[in-house]
Structures are given as C-alpha cells and as structure tokens.
Design a protein around this motif. Structure first.
Motif, PDB file in Angstrom:
ATOM      1  N   ALA A 118      29.949  28.724  77.872  1.00 21.23           N
ATOM      2  CA  ALA A 118      30.980  27.831  77.350  1.00 21.23           C
ATOM      3  C   ALA A 118      30.669  27.320  75.953  1.00 21.23           C
ATOM      4  O   ALA A 118      31.571  27.150  75.140  1.00 21.23           O
ATOM      5  N   GLU A 119      29.392  27.094  75.635  1.00 14.70           N
ATOM      6  CA  GLU A 119      29.059  26.546  74.322  1.00 14.70           C
ATOM      7  C   GLU A 119      29.414  27.503  73.181  1.00 14.70           C
ATOM      8  O   GLU A 119      29.566  27.100  72.042  1.00 14.70           O
ATOM      9  N   PHE A 120      29.585  28.784  73.486  1.00 13.41           N
ATOM     10  CA  PHE A 120      29.917  29.753  72.446  1.00 13.41           C
ATOM     11  C   PHE A 120      31.397  29.739  72.091  1.00 13.41           C
ATOM     12  O   PHE A 120      31.773  30.201  71.032  1.00 13.41           O
ATOM     13  N   LEU A 121      32.246  29.264  72.986  1.00 14.29           N
ATOM     14  CA  LEU A 121      33.678  29.347  72.741  1.00 14.29           C
ATOM     15  C   LEU A 121      34.345  27.980  72.688  1.00 14.29           C
ATOM     16  O   LEU A 121      35.551  27.888  72.781  1.00 14.29           O
ATOM     17  N   LYS A 122      33.574  26.928  72.535  1.00 14.02           N
ATOM     18  CA  LYS A 122      34.164  25.598  72.453  1.00 14.02           C
ATOM     19  C   LYS A 122      35.007  25.496  71.193  1.00 14.02           C
ATOM     20  O   LYS A 122      34.544  25.757  70.096  1.00 14.02           O
ATOM     21  N   MET A 123      36.241  25.115  71.377  1.00 10.72           N
ATOM     22  CA  MET A 123      37.158  24.924  70.260  1.00 10.72           C
ATOM     23  C   MET A 123      37.627  23.485  70.285  1.00 10.72           C
ATOM     24  O   MET A 123      37.843  22.914  71.356  1.00 10.72           O
ATOM     25  N   PRO A 124      37.812  22.898  69.110  1.00 12.20           N
ATOM     26  CA  PRO A 124      38.386  21.560  69.085  1.00 12.20           C
ATOM     27  C   PRO A 124      39.740  21.553  69.801  1.00 12.20           C
ATOM     28  O   PRO A 124      40.461  22.559  69.803  1.00 12.20           O
ATOM     29  N   GLU A 125      40.067  20.435  70.406  1.00 16.51           N
ATOM     30  CA  GLU A 125      41.293  20.270  71.186  1.00 16.51           C
ATOM     31  C   GLU A 125      42.520  20.819  70.468  1.00 16.51           C
ATOM     32  O   GLU A 125      42.755  20.523  69.305  1.00 16.51           O
TER      33      GLU A 125
ATOM     34  N   ARG B 291      49.914  27.580  63.361  1.00 12.12           N
ATOM     35  CA  ARG B 291      49.562  27.696  61.937  1.00 12.12           C
ATOM     36  C   ARG B 291      48.062  27.903  61.778  1.00 12.12           C
ATOM     37  O   ARG B 291      47.260  27.234  62.445  1.00 12.12           O
ATOM     38  N   PRO B 292      47.647  28.797  60.859  1.00  7.25           N
ATOM     39  CA  PRO B 292      46.219  28.967  60.590  1.00  7.25           C
ATOM     40  C   PRO B 292      45.608  27.705  59.976  1.00  7.25           C
ATOM     41  O   PRO B 292      46.153  27.149  59.018  1.00  7.25           O
ATOM     42  N   VAL B 293      44.491  27.256  60.561  1.00  7.29           N
ATOM     43  CA  VAL B 293      43.774  26.089  60.025  1.00  7.29           C
ATOM     44  C   VAL B 293      42.328  26.439  59.692  1.00  7.29           C
ATOM     45  O   VAL B 293      41.562  25.582  59.260  1.00  7.29           O
ATOM     46  N   GLY B 294      41.970  27.690  59.892  1.00  7.61           N
ATOM     47  CA  GLY B 294      40.636  28.165  59.552  1.00  7.61           C
ATOM     48  C   GLY B 294      40.590  29.668  59.740  1.00  7.61           C
ATOM     49  O   GLY B 294      41.435  30.239  60.432  1.00  7.61           O
ATOM     50  N   PHE B 295      39.611  30.294  59.080  1.00  4.74           N
ATOM     51  CA  PHE B 295      39.479  31.733  59.249  1.00  4.74           C
ATOM     52  C   PHE B 295      38.069  32.184  58.938  1.00  4.74           C
ATOM     53  O   PHE B 295      37.308  31.505  58.255  1.00  4.74           O
TER      54      PHE B 295
ATOM     55  N   HIS C 120      40.462  19.606  59.440  1.00  9.46           N
ATOM     56  CA  HIS C 120      39.834  20.089  60.675  1.00  9.46           C
ATOM     57  C   HIS C 120      38.329  20.296  60.534  1.00  9.46           C
ATOM     58  O   HIS C 120      37.689  20.808  61.447  1.00  9.46           O
ATOM     59  N   ARG C 121      37.756  19.885  59.413  1.00 10.15           N
ATOM     60  CA  ARG C 121      36.317  20.063  59.200  1.00 10.15           C
ATOM     61  C   ARG C 121      35.515  19.044  59.998  1.00 10.15           C
ATOM     62  O   ARG C 121      36.006  17.984  60.368  1.00 10.15           O
ATOM     63  N   GLY C 122      34.255  19.393  60.246  1.00  7.11           N
ATOM     64  CA  GLY C 122      33.355  18.477  60.941  1.00  7.11           C
ATOM     65  C   GLY C 122      33.530  18.462  62.444  1.00  7.11           C
ATOM     66  O   GLY C 122      33.003  17.585  63.114  1.00  7.11           O
ATOM     67  N   ARG C 123      34.267  19.434  62.991  1.00  7.43           N
ATOM     68  CA  ARG C 123      34.530  19.472  64.434  1.00  7.43           C
ATOM     69  C   ARG C 123      33.958  20.726  65.084  1.00  7.43           C
ATOM     70  O   ARG C 123      34.251  21.005  66.242  1.00  7.43           O
ATOM     71  N   GLY C 124      33.181  21.506  64.336  1.00  4.72           N
ATOM     72  CA  GLY C 124      32.571  22.706  64.907  1.00  4.72           C
ATOM     73  C   GLY C 124      33.464  23.931  64.870  1.00  4.72           C
ATOM     74  O   GLY C 124      33.148  24.945  65.499  1.00  4.72           O
TER      75      GLY C 124
END
Length: 182
Positions: A13-20, A73-77, A101-105
């Motif tokens: 799970a720690e590999f695929l954690k995405m911010p809410e 919408r794309p917020v990172g890549f 969206h920075r600082g959230r992993g």
C-alpha cells in the motif's frame, strides 16, 4: 477507480498511496497542453516546446504517468522512456506537480506507480534521471525513491555545462538508481 488504476500491479500500500481524490493515469494527447503548463509553472524544469509535450503524450504515454484530480484534470506528471540501448533502465525525463498539490507525496506516488507499471512490461533493474546541482527537491525525491526500492544511487556528470549550445546551463548530473529490489 479508473481502468488505468485497475491496471496497476499488486504492490504494498505504501507504494500506491495517493493524496485524497487523485489518481494515476496514462497521459494522452489532450493532456499535452496541461503538461506543458505544469512544466512552465514549475520554474525549475527546462521548458520544452508545447509540440514536444504533445508528441510525448502520444509516443511515450506507456512510460509516462499523469496525476488527475476529481475532475480529471492533470495536476502532476512524470515523463520517461525505456532506454533503447538498455531495456532494463527507465530514464525519467521530467517530474512536475501543480503548486497547489505539492508537499503531499504526489511526485513520489507518481514515480512509484509509473515504475510499477513499466516493470510489468520491461524487466526494470534501474531508474535514471538527471538533476542540476542545487535542485534539492528532485534530489530528495529520487533519494527517497532509492530507499523505498532498496537501491543504491550512483552520481556522475552526464552533460557538462559547456555542451549546451543555447546559453548558460548548469551541468546535468546523472542519478543512476539500482538495482531495484522492490
């Protein structure tokens, strides 16, 4: 969950954690303009032509990843490619995350998700990237990636400053991360 999310391999799970509310997806041509804007707004990446981001989303979508918000919408890549001379190596070209969206992993989750997806088709042992001196955010991102994947990091100047024909440019330091164990 999107079809792209369902395609991700079974990982801890720690590999695929995405911010809410965010998820990883493959980019498509319609995302090219958004990726160009994210790169521009990063203020650290070399900004390529908008045309190159369109091509990247067409030709290298399988080795790139985009984070989408609840509206899609794309917020990172993360853009990358498997090195033709070394099919065990994924070269990561650029990583960008929207300032909101920075600082959230998110960058780390994108990098982990992309590596896991690419490893399903290519026997990856190594991830490479280049980082200019002083880009501590990128250095931290890739150092923490190495730790999570039980890998070492080797560094050497890949492109010296005097190789760049378009004015002053810092050297690009190759970070070679491997062998990947997780």
């Amino acid at each position: 969950m999107t079809a792209a999310q369902a395609d991700l391999p079974e990982l801890p799970a720690e590999f695929l954690k995405m911010p809410e509310g965010l998820w990883i997806d493959r980019p498509d041509v319609a995302d090219g303009a958004a990726l160009w804007r994210l790169a521009r707004d990063s203020r650290t990446l070399d900004l390529n032509s908008s045309y190159s981001y369109l091509l990247w989303c067409r030709d290298f979508a399988g080795t790139s990843a985009v984070a989408r918000d609840t509206a899609g919408r794309p917020v990172g890549f993360v853009t990358g490619y498997v090195r033709p001379e070394d099919p065990h190596t994924l070269l990561v070209w650029q990583v960008a995350v929207d300032p909101a969206h920075r600082g959230r992993g998110l960058a780390g989750a994108l990098l982990d998700g992309l590596t896991a997806r690419v490893a399903q088709e290519h026997p990856l042992t190594t991830v490479e990237t280049t980082i200019t001196p002083g880009n501590t955010a990128s250095e931290r991102l890739f150092a923490s990636f190495a730790v999570r994947h039980g890998a070492g990091v080797e560094r050497e100047v890949l492109f010296a400053a005097d190789l760049f024909p378009d004015g002053p440019h810092e050297p690009e330091v190759l970070h070679r991360i491997g062998p990947l164990s997780r």
